[in-house]
Design an enzyme around this catalytic site. Sequence first.
Site, short mmCIF file in Angstrom:
data_model
loop_
_atom_site.label_atom_id
_atom_site.label_comp_id
_atom_site.label_asym_id
_atom_site.label_seq_id
_atom_site.Cartn_x
_atom_site.Cartn_y
_atom_site.Cartn_z
N ASP A 65 -1.88 -0.77 -5.96
CA ASP A 65 -1.05 -1.73 -6.68
C ASP A 65 -0.42 -2.80 -5.78
O ASP A 65 0.01 -3.83 -6.26
CB ASP A 65 0.07 -1.00 -7.43
CG ASP A 65 0.90 -0.12 -6.49
OD1 ASP A 65 0.60 -0.05 -5.29
OD2 ASP A 65 1.87 0.51 -6.95
N HIS A 66 -0.37 -2.56 -4.48
CA HIS A 66 0.35 -3.49 -3.61
C HIS A 66 -0.51 -4.64 -3.13
O HIS A 66 -0.17 -5.80 -3.28
CB HIS A 66 0.92 -2.74 -2.39
CG HIS A 66 2.22 -2.07 -2.65
ND1 HIS A 66 2.37 -1.09 -3.57
CD2 HIS A 66 3.44 -2.27 -2.10
CE1 HIS A 66 3.64 -0.70 -3.59
NE2 HIS A 66 4.32 -1.40 -2.70
N ASP A 120 6.87 5.54 -0.87
CA ASP A 120 7.41 4.25 -1.28
C ASP A 120 8.87 4.46 -1.61
O ASP A 120 9.24 5.44 -2.27
CB ASP A 120 6.65 3.71 -2.50
CG ASP A 120 7.00 2.25 -2.73
OD1 ASP A 120 6.21 1.38 -2.35
OD2 ASP A 120 8.10 1.98 -3.26
N ARG A 380 14.59 -6.54 -4.54
CA ARG A 380 14.88 -6.92 -3.15
C ARG A 380 14.79 -8.43 -2.98
O ARG A 380 13.86 -9.05 -3.51
CB ARG A 380 13.88 -6.26 -2.19
CG ARG A 380 14.14 -4.80 -2.06
CD ARG A 380 13.32 -4.14 -0.98
NE ARG A 380 13.77 -2.77 -0.91
CZ ARG A 380 12.99 -1.72 -0.71
NH1 ARG A 380 11.70 -1.88 -0.53
NH2 ARG A 380 13.51 -0.51 -0.67
N SER A 545 12.29 -0.75 2.68
CA SER A 545 10.98 -0.13 2.48
C SER A 545 10.79 1.14 3.31
O SER A 545 11.31 1.27 4.40
CB SER A 545 9.92 -1.15 2.88
OG SER A 545 8.72 -0.50 3.26
N ARG A 547 8.00 1.95 4.65
CA ARG A 547 6.79 1.80 5.47
C ARG A 547 6.96 2.42 6.85
O ARG A 547 7.79 1.99 7.65
CB ARG A 547 6.38 0.33 5.56
CG ARG A 547 7.40 -0.58 6.17
CD ARG A 547 7.05 -2.05 5.96
NE ARG A 547 7.28 -2.44 4.58
CZ ARG A 547 7.61 -3.67 4.17
NH1 ARG A 547 7.72 -4.63 5.05
NH2 ARG A 547 7.81 -3.94 2.90
C1 MIC Z 1 8.57 -2.51 -0.74
O1 MIC Z 1 9.06 -2.69 -1.85
O2 MIC Z 1 9.04 -2.96 0.31
C2 MIC Z 1 7.30 -1.69 -0.64
C3 MIC Z 1 6.23 -2.60 -0.23
O3 MIC Z 1 6.98 -1.14 -1.88
C4 MIC Z 1 7.55 -0.58 0.37
C5 MIC Z 1 6.36 0.16 0.78
C6 MIC Z 1 5.49 -0.54 1.76
O4 MIC Z 1 5.98 -1.24 2.64
O5 MIC Z 1 4.28 -0.37 1.65
C7 MIC Z 1 8.63 0.42 -0.03
O6 MIC Z 1 9.52 0.06 -0.76
O7 MIC Z 1 8.65 1.55 0.46
FE1 SF4 Z 2 5.95 -2.89 -5.43
FE2 SF4 Z 2 7.88 -2.23 -3.71
FE3 SF4 Z 2 8.08 -4.42 -5.21
FE4 SF4 Z 2 8.28 -2.06 -6.34
S1 SF4 Z 2 9.68 -2.92 -4.84
S2 SF4 Z 2 7.11 -3.79 -7.09
S3 SF4 Z 2 6.84 -0.86 -5.17
S4 SF4 Z 2 6.57 -4.03 -3.63
#
Ligand code: MIC
Ligand code: SF4
Length: 659
Positions: A65-66, A120, A380, A545, A547
């Site tokens: 999905d990302h 995540d 965010r 995140s 990550r």
């Molecule tokens: C995000 O919202 O920052 C992400 C992308 O979903 C991350 C995960 C990632 O960096 O792959 C998260 O929230 O953990």
């Molecule tokens: Fe995707 Fe992270 Fe954004 Fe949620 S906050 S939509 S999981 S990138």
Amino acid sequence: MAKGTVAYKIIRQHLVSGKMNPGEEIAIRIDQTLTQDATGTMAYLELEAMGIDRVKTELSVSYIDHNMLQTDFRNPDDHKYLMSVAKRFGIWLSKPGNGICHQIHVERFAKPGKTLLGSDSHTPTSGGVGMIAIGAGGLDVAAAMAGEPFYLKMPKIVGVKLTGKMPDWVTAKDIILELLRRLTVKGGVGKIFEYFGDGVKELTVPERSTITNMGAELGATTSVFPSDEITRAYLKAQGREQDWIELLPDPDAEYDEVIEIDLNQLEPLIAQPHSPDNVVPVREIEGVKVDQVVIGSCTNSSFVDLTRSAKLLEGQKVHPDVVFAVAPGSKQALELITENGELLNFLKAGARILETACGPCIGMGYAPPSGGVSVRSFNRNFEGRSGTPDAKVYLASPETCVACAIAGEVIDPRRLAQKTGAKWIKVDMPERFPYGDEAFIEPLPPEEAKGVGIYRGPNIKPLPPFDELPSDLEAKVALVVGDNITTDHIMPAGAKILPLRSNIYAISEYVYHYVDPDFVKRIKSIADAGYAGVIVGGENYGQGSSREHAALAPRFLGVRAVIAKSFARIHHANLVNFGIVPLELKNPSDYERFSLGDELIISDLREALQEGREVKVLNKTTGEEILCRYNLTPYQIEVLLGGGRLNYIKNKQRESALS
Ligand code: MIC
Ligand code: SF4
């Protein structure tokens, strides 16, 4: 000790070791896991390294999905890798186009009373149906798939008592923005937020999930709602009534803390740039010109959000100066608004329809113009995350977003309604959702799965080996940063960098890329000269995140310790997992005693950790000695000494094979 609460009951039932006293280490059994493609490739490389034959959980799902831009072979190769791993190890796979992991998990898999660990940070979304759902690094999730328990410090259980009824134009998003306003992005560290009180009945499951989702922005371990008749009706409409159990707090349940929100008193709120806790009433900043509006992300793109937004747009036009986009959270939600005809309202109003994916939320397309203002229903708004370094991103409810799209400026939706005569509508839940399961691939039976070969494109690189923690560290300060550094700062995402998530060698070139473009060159020369790298940070280091690349890549480059005033939970765990020692300044004002390039000596580090002593850091450049402590459990210390969790697990396997 918060007995009788929903969170306490679920944790109690899953407790593998430890005492449930806040702050003490516990280990819990994990029933379900989820990964997404951006963290999943690394998590599955780690799972492969653990040498298991099939996942040991009740259910594991791999979502794509990302990153769905597919600008070259790298990203589709990653998807093919993920598909083959899912087949090989007995994992469900959600194909690209099916929607955002957290949305779909709530719809199709989340179960009251169970535990979920996801790679995540917004995994707590599933807390909306009464499960304990926690975000973690990929390695922790891989370990859970391999049957290992999840280790955490027992959080405090904070009861959030919702009373009264939300006025029209006030939504679930405003409840969580109100909490962020009161508590800030570090106010939830070490806490579970459990919602209770009469006001809970005012919220449907998707609305509850908006709140549990964005609890992540408080830094909370997770958030949870009770599982009640509303949950039952939702699961029934999903064809999953058998998954329902009632899970309510006992009448005499005691919370470690209670926060009260009178829903009658709430008004539409908005988070201003560049932090989700920079919250004010929308009416206070009315008139700010808007360039871009988008409804989407795992926070606010459910069927309820899309239906109400579409209805509010009926007969209206998007302002000529605004580009407005909608990214439905799941195929199911998109199917529903297609069937109900509401999709047409978006199109007629002049909206752009984006793919059902994370998309703009993680800087994958739809970046704002230079210095532009973007109002988003997301969670965010960190600087630069949208893909445009000087963009100003605001966060608000989908309803406020629609109002801004029509007005061309920030406007309180109540005032726009007065002007246009728009009426607030209640969204009824359907009796039956279109399940939309076509884009899932079911796990293969064990015998068939064994024969599946794993596909690896040329961009997929195995994990490098890491050595044990040395006894003494001769180090240099490679970077000094301030408070609330996010993992987006440390390891940025976006269209250029995301395709490198399965290639640690390539992605590490971008560590701290936008904060200090010279960082990588500097840390490499520090490492080449035989020194360890140290990063010095402020409060809440590593928020955001999950990550693990934000720990793995610095470790790969030679960072062996981070010295900060305090750490965010998931990043702290990720640092330990990859053998970077997270040290906390005993006296936060000692932060001033470090400068870029200072030479440090950390003697007897192993011994200090083993004996539970404070760590003495000698700043050789200034001649000062600085005391550090650490918030590490005995298990984490063992992991750190061995050079990381993968080494730890492998050693354990070796020992058990020998015995
Ligand atoms: C995000 O919202 O920052 C992400 C992308 O979903 C991350 C995960 C990632 O960096 O792959 C998260 O929230 O953990
Ligand atoms: Fe995707 Fe992270 Fe954004 Fe949620 S906050 S939509 S999981 S990138």
